[in-house]
Design an enzyme around this catalytic site. Structure first.
Site, PDB file in Angstrom:
ATOM      1  N   LEU A 124     -52.880   6.007  50.371  1.00  0.00           N
ATOM      2  CA  LEU A 124     -52.757   7.004  49.315  1.00  0.00           C
ATOM      3  C   LEU A 124     -54.168   7.474  48.976  1.00  0.00           C
ATOM      4  O   LEU A 124     -55.114   6.695  49.041  1.00  0.00           O
ATOM      5  CB  LEU A 124     -52.108   6.406  48.058  1.00  0.00           C
ATOM      6  CG  LEU A 124     -50.660   5.923  48.164  1.00  0.00           C
ATOM      7  CD1 LEU A 124     -50.221   5.321  46.829  1.00  0.00           C
ATOM      8  CD2 LEU A 124     -49.726   7.044  48.577  1.00  0.00           C
ATOM      9  N   ASP A 125     -54.306   8.757  48.613  1.00  0.00           N
ATOM     10  CA  ASP A 125     -55.601   9.267  48.190  1.00  0.00           C
ATOM     11  C   ASP A 125     -56.107   8.485  46.981  1.00  0.00           C
ATOM     12  O   ASP A 125     -55.315   7.940  46.197  1.00  0.00           O
ATOM     13  CB  ASP A 125     -55.503  10.746  47.791  1.00  0.00           C
ATOM     14  CG  ASP A 125     -55.138  11.645  48.954  1.00  0.00           C
ATOM     15  OD1 ASP A 125     -55.284  11.211  50.105  1.00  0.00           O
ATOM     16  OD2 ASP A 125     -54.707  12.785  48.697  1.00  0.00           O
ATOM     17  N   VAL A 126     -57.423   8.484  46.806  1.00  0.00           N
ATOM     18  CA  VAL A 126     -58.035   7.830  45.647  1.00  0.00           C
ATOM     19  C   VAL A 126     -57.431   8.356  44.347  1.00  0.00           C
ATOM     20  O   VAL A 126     -57.179   7.609  43.406  1.00  0.00           O
ATOM     21  CB  VAL A 126     -59.565   8.044  45.652  1.00  0.00           C
ATOM     22  CG1 VAL A 126     -60.188   7.573  44.337  1.00  0.00           C
ATOM     23  CG2 VAL A 126     -60.202   7.311  46.822  1.00  0.00           C
ATOM     24  N   GLY A 127     -57.180   9.673  44.299  1.00  0.00           N
ATOM     25  CA  GLY A 127     -56.664  10.292  43.078  1.00  0.00           C
ATOM     26  C   GLY A 127     -55.154  10.303  42.963  1.00  0.00           C
ATOM     27  O   GLY A 127     -54.611  10.901  42.033  1.00  0.00           O
ATOM     28  N   THR A 128     -54.461   9.678  43.905  1.00  0.00           N
ATOM     29  CA  THR A 128     -52.993   9.619  43.863  1.00  0.00           C
ATOM     30  C   THR A 128     -52.556   8.206  43.503  1.00  0.00           C
ATOM     31  O   THR A 128     -53.044   7.230  44.071  1.00  0.00           O
ATOM     32  CB  THR A 128     -52.393  10.018  45.225  1.00  0.00           C
ATOM     33  OG1 THR A 128     -52.797  11.346  45.546  1.00  0.00           O
ATOM     34  CG2 THR A 128     -50.870   9.951  45.198  1.00  0.00           C
TER      35      THR A 128
END
Length: 294
Positions: A124-128
């Site tokens: 998962l993305d850092v911001g997700t």
């Protein structure tokens, strides 16, 4: 093709890396240093001197605040990943990671995969935020990697996008690859990797729509790229064209995107298991602001 575009495709390097190679004189065409904008012509002799490979990134066992273990047995560990946490260590990232957090908690994961990505079968993305599974046994790693590749895993996300997609339910089938000008972004481009996103509207607000999103493929930034291409970027996703004024009003400092649920056949016995993550505080607060608009 230009040298930068051609080498990027041939060697799988970013254009930034290729530009650095040409500036250092490490790309030769017919024995002469090539510039990044020179053309690659049929029959020319191309020599590229690659830099020394990066040293393996060390996994630091550091506790991750807010990361919750939803399920754990001998084969898998399922976590609820908070915002600001990467899946695994990587060059240039010094923040917390899921793998480091599990190590700090005494969770031993599979040794399969690169040293810094052992046990990681998806990211998962850092911001997700949301649900993520990590393999603990070698058998589970093999089975889950194959399941993600063969698309037998059911990944559902909730995304708050600007405006109202028309139709309110549909499928986005558009190829994705590196952005032609910005290495840190991805884009819908001809000749990119096949990428398919299914969506339906859960609730329509005045300024945005809450969507249920099912991924058929798992490209980097897929949901963010697809809805940006439709001119309905995720709220708060300034990288992909979101309105900063709306993001500020809703208190969003990252994209409104949450890995809501994850379902897969358990590697041990094949039974179907599914895990759900509730919205974290910032996402829930943004929805409350939208509900008050009525």
């Amino acid at each position: 093709m230009r040298v930068d575009a051609g080498l990027s495709k041939l060697l799988g390097l970013s254009r930034t890396v290729v530009a650095a190679l040409t500036e250092a004189g490490d790309v030769l065409l017919d024995g002469k240093p090539a510039g990044k904008s020179d053309r690659l012509l049929a029959g020319a002799w191309l020599e590229v001197t690659l830099p020394e490979p990066d040293r393996p990134v060390e996994v630091l066992a550091i506790p991750v605040e807010g990361m919750v273990v939803l399920f754990e047995d001998d084969d898998v560990v399922v976590v609820d990943k908070p915002v600001g946490v990467a899946a695994h260590p990587s060059p240039g990232w010094s923040g917390p990671t899921v793998i480091g957090g599990l190590a700090a908690a005494g969770v031993r994961v599979s040794t399969s995969g690169a040293a810094e990505r052992q046990g990681v079968v998806h990211r998962l993305d850092v911001g997700t935020t949301g649900v993520m599974v990590v393999a603990k046994s070698e058998h589970a790693y093999t089975v889950l990697k194959r399941a993600f590749k063969e698309r037998t895993v059911e990944k559902r996300y909730h995304a708050l996008v600007q405006g109202h997609p028309d139709p309110s339910e549909g499928t986005i089938d558009a190829p994705i690859d590196r952005h032609p000008r910005h290495d840190y972004r991805w884009a819908v481009v001809a000749g990119g990797k096949p990428s398919i996103t299914h969506y339906s509207t859960i609730e329509a607000f005045r300024a945005a729509s809450l969507l249920d999103v099912k991924l058929e493929t798992g490209r980097t930034h897929q949901i963010r790229v697809h809805f940006s291409a439709l001119r309905h970027p995720c709220v708060g996703d300034l990288t992909y064209g979101a309105d900063p004024a709306l993001a500020k009003r809703l208190g969003m400092s990252r994209q409104w995107l949450h890995a809501r649920s994850l379902g897969f056949e358990h590697p041990a016995d094949g039974r179907w298991v599914e895990f759900v993550s509730e919205y974290p505080g910032d996402l829930a607060a943004a929805l409350r602001v939208l509900e008050e608009d009525y």
